[in-house]
Design an enzyme around this catalytic site. Structure first.
Site, PDB file in Angstrom:
ATOM      1  N   ASP A  70       1.756  -7.139  -3.961  1.00  0.00           N
ATOM      2  CA  ASP A  70       1.004  -7.083  -2.710  1.00  0.00           C
ATOM      3  C   ASP A  70       1.712  -8.127  -1.845  1.00  0.00           C
ATOM      4  O   ASP A  70       1.974  -9.243  -2.303  1.00  0.00           O
ATOM      5  CB  ASP A  70      -0.454  -7.488  -2.964  1.00  0.00           C
ATOM      6  N   SER A  71       2.022  -7.796  -0.625  1.00  0.00           N
ATOM      7  CA  SER A  71       2.880  -8.697   0.154  1.00  0.00           C
ATOM      8  C   SER A  71       2.214 -10.022   0.488  1.00  0.00           C
ATOM      9  O   SER A  71       2.876 -10.954   0.930  1.00  0.00           O
ATOM     10  CB  SER A  71       3.388  -8.006   1.418  1.00  0.00           C
ATOM     11  N   SER A  72       0.912 -10.138   0.243  1.00  0.00           N
ATOM     12  CA  SER A  72       0.255 -11.431   0.457  1.00  0.00           C
ATOM     13  C   SER A  72       0.724 -12.457  -0.566  1.00  0.00           C
ATOM     14  O   SER A  72       0.489 -13.647  -0.403  1.00  0.00           O
ATOM     15  CB  SER A  72      -1.258 -11.285   0.349  1.00  0.00           C
ATOM     16  N   THR A 127       0.808  -1.215   0.000  1.00  0.00           N
ATOM     17  CA  THR A 127       0.000   0.000   0.000  1.00  0.00           C
ATOM     18  C   THR A 127       0.845   1.271   0.000  1.00  0.00           C
ATOM     19  O   THR A 127       0.462   2.274  -0.599  1.00  0.00           O
ATOM     20  CB  THR A 127      -0.889   0.003   1.269  1.00  0.00           C
ATOM     21  N   ASP A 180       1.069  -6.775   5.375  1.00  0.00           N
ATOM     22  CA  ASP A 180       0.452  -8.069   5.666  1.00  0.00           C
ATOM     23  C   ASP A 180       1.455  -9.152   6.058  1.00  0.00           C
ATOM     24  O   ASP A 180       1.226  -9.897   7.010  1.00  0.00           O
ATOM     25  CB  ASP A 180      -0.370  -8.552   4.454  1.00  0.00           C
ATOM     26  N   THR A 202       4.882  -9.023  15.104  1.00  0.00           N
ATOM     27  CA  THR A 202       3.708  -9.689  14.546  1.00  0.00           C
ATOM     28  C   THR A 202       2.740  -8.589  14.114  1.00  0.00           C
ATOM     29  O   THR A 202       2.612  -7.581  14.814  1.00  0.00           O
ATOM     30  CB  THR A 202       2.977 -10.495  15.659  1.00  0.00           C
ATOM     31  N   THR A 250       4.272 -21.129  21.197  1.00  0.00           N
ATOM     32  CA  THR A 250       2.969 -20.839  21.805  1.00  0.00           C
ATOM     33  C   THR A 250       2.064 -20.059  20.853  1.00  0.00           C
ATOM     34  O   THR A 250       2.539 -19.210  20.096  1.00  0.00           O
ATOM     35  CB  THR A 250       3.093 -20.064  23.125  1.00  0.00           C
ATOM     36  N   GLN A 251       0.763 -20.355  20.911  1.00  0.00           N
ATOM     37  CA  GLN A 251      -0.164 -19.569  20.078  1.00  0.00           C
ATOM     38  C   GLN A 251      -0.572 -18.278  20.783  1.00  0.00           C
ATOM     39  O   GLN A 251      -1.318 -17.476  20.223  1.00  0.00           O
ATOM     40  CB  GLN A 251      -1.366 -20.391  19.617  1.00  0.00           C
ATOM     41  N   CYS A 252      -0.075 -18.046  21.999  1.00  0.00           N
ATOM     42  CA  CYS A 252      -0.293 -16.747  22.662  1.00  0.00           C
ATOM     43  C   CYS A 252       0.567 -15.696  21.952  1.00  0.00           C
ATOM     44  O   CYS A 252       1.628 -16.007  21.436  1.00  0.00           O
ATOM     45  CB  CYS A 252       0.156 -16.793  24.115  1.00  0.00           C
TER      46      CYS A 252
END
Ligand code: ASP
Length: 343
Positions: free
Chosen positions: A60-62, A16, A93, A168, A279-281
């Protein structure tokens, strides 16, 4: 190029940030980076010399993949001696993945490589792009006693420079789109740029810069969820040629204790699959053995991801697998912080 001013190379990959609005049609269009100064005359006020290179086909970074990472690494390698710092403009992204990957690929980095982007296009009235871009350049140009202050891969967004492999993307709407929950910001931008010297990446002996260009993408991420069944796990673990798996577990690294679950992991590890417990935390760390529900994983010799992010873990797997690290040393090397990505 001027000899006294700091020389900065802007690398435009897409996203963007590099778009302008055609105010007659209202359409967002890719920005011609050769006309950078025309769109952002403020850059002329910076006390550094700026050149720019752009991907031939900005993305697009996706849609980013390992080949794009190799292209960024190659541009930096080719210009490493000529420039004092690099600013990589990238879509937000997947920026944390790309910047983490580059942190491993650029070994013995002794100059700043700052990733940045924006939530709104540079040509939008309310854009966050100008501040992100201008401050990223200023940070890349920071010098003390003739040496760059930042000597690692950073990610700058909304008044904060973070260690890239600690970040993140946490918000698709707010200007404050990134977080680094397990490591403090390296620079905070207010009236002054405040550098946290204590937390900067420093090595005792400066070695020769190397750009690694082999990333192995035979990897996968499996996020646990209550109710996950044997078929799902078996399918994941039998993906042909899978070499590495990031297993996103609960809390401090906990997982179900069913026999089918543990047996399947055991079999996969025995047949050579590297499984990392992450960990998913969003914050905090895996502590294998703290609970009964992680003790078994420790016994199975799962790699301890400690406080690494999923983004930094999956790219570290790609990097170590691409570097042909011996299977015997793999766990030990993964559990060692290579670029400050884990505690
Ligand atoms: N989809 C865009 C990208 O990541 C969003 C952005 O630039 O922030 O390329």
């Amino acid at each position: 190029m001027s000899d006294k001013k700091t020389n900065i190379l802007l690398i435009y990959t897409g996203g963007t940030i590099g778009m302008v609005k055609d105010y007659t049609s209202g359409v967002l269009k890719a920005f011609n980076f050769n006309k950078l100064m025309k769109h952002i005359p403020e850059l002329g006020q910076l006390d550094c010399h700026i050149d720019s290179v752009s991907f031939k086909n900005p993305i697009d970074s996706s849609t980013v993949n390992t080949k794009h990472w190799v292209s960024i690494a190659t541009i930096i390698e080719e210009h490493y001696d000529t420039y004092d710092g690099f600013v990589v403009l990238h879509g937000s992204d997947t920026m944390s993945y790309s910047a983490s990957a580059l942190s491993y690929m650029l070994e013995n980095l002794n100059k700043p490589v700052i990733f940045t982007g924006s939530q709104l296009p540079i040509g939008d009235l309310r854009t966050d792009a100008k501040e992100n871009l201008i401050t990223s350049i200023q940070i890349a140009a920071l010098q003390k006693s003739g040496r760059p202050v930042i000597r690692e891969v950073g990610l700058y967004f909304e008044y904060k420079l973070y260690r890239a492999n600690r970040t993140t993307k946490i918000n698709a709407e707010h200007f404050e789109a990134f977080a680094s929950l397990n490591y403090p910001p390296l620079v905070s931008s207010g009236v002054h740029l405040k550098v946290d010297q204590e937390h900067l990446w420093r090595v005792k002996r400066v070695k020769k810069f190397i750009a690694h260009k082999k990333m192995n993408s035979q990897v996968a991420i499996l996020k646990l969820f209550p109710g996950i069944n044997e078929t799902v796990l078996e399918h994941f673990l039998s993906i042909p040629n899978l070499k590495g798996l990031v297993l996103e577990t609960y809390g401090a690294g906990n997982a179900p204790m069913d026999d089918w679950f543990l047996d399947a992991l055991k079999k996969a590890i025995r047949s050579g699959l590297h499984i990392v417990n992450v960990t998913q935390c969003s914050g905090g760390a895996v502590i294998m053995g703290q609970y009964e529900t992680s003790e078994q994983l420790k016994k199975l010799q799962l790699i301890n991801g400690k406080d690494i992010t999923t983004e930094a873990a999956i790219t570290k797997l790609m990097y170590l697998l691409g570097s042909d690290v011996s299977p015997k040393l793999f766990k030990t090397i993964f559990e060692t912080s290579l670029r400050g990505e884990m505690g």
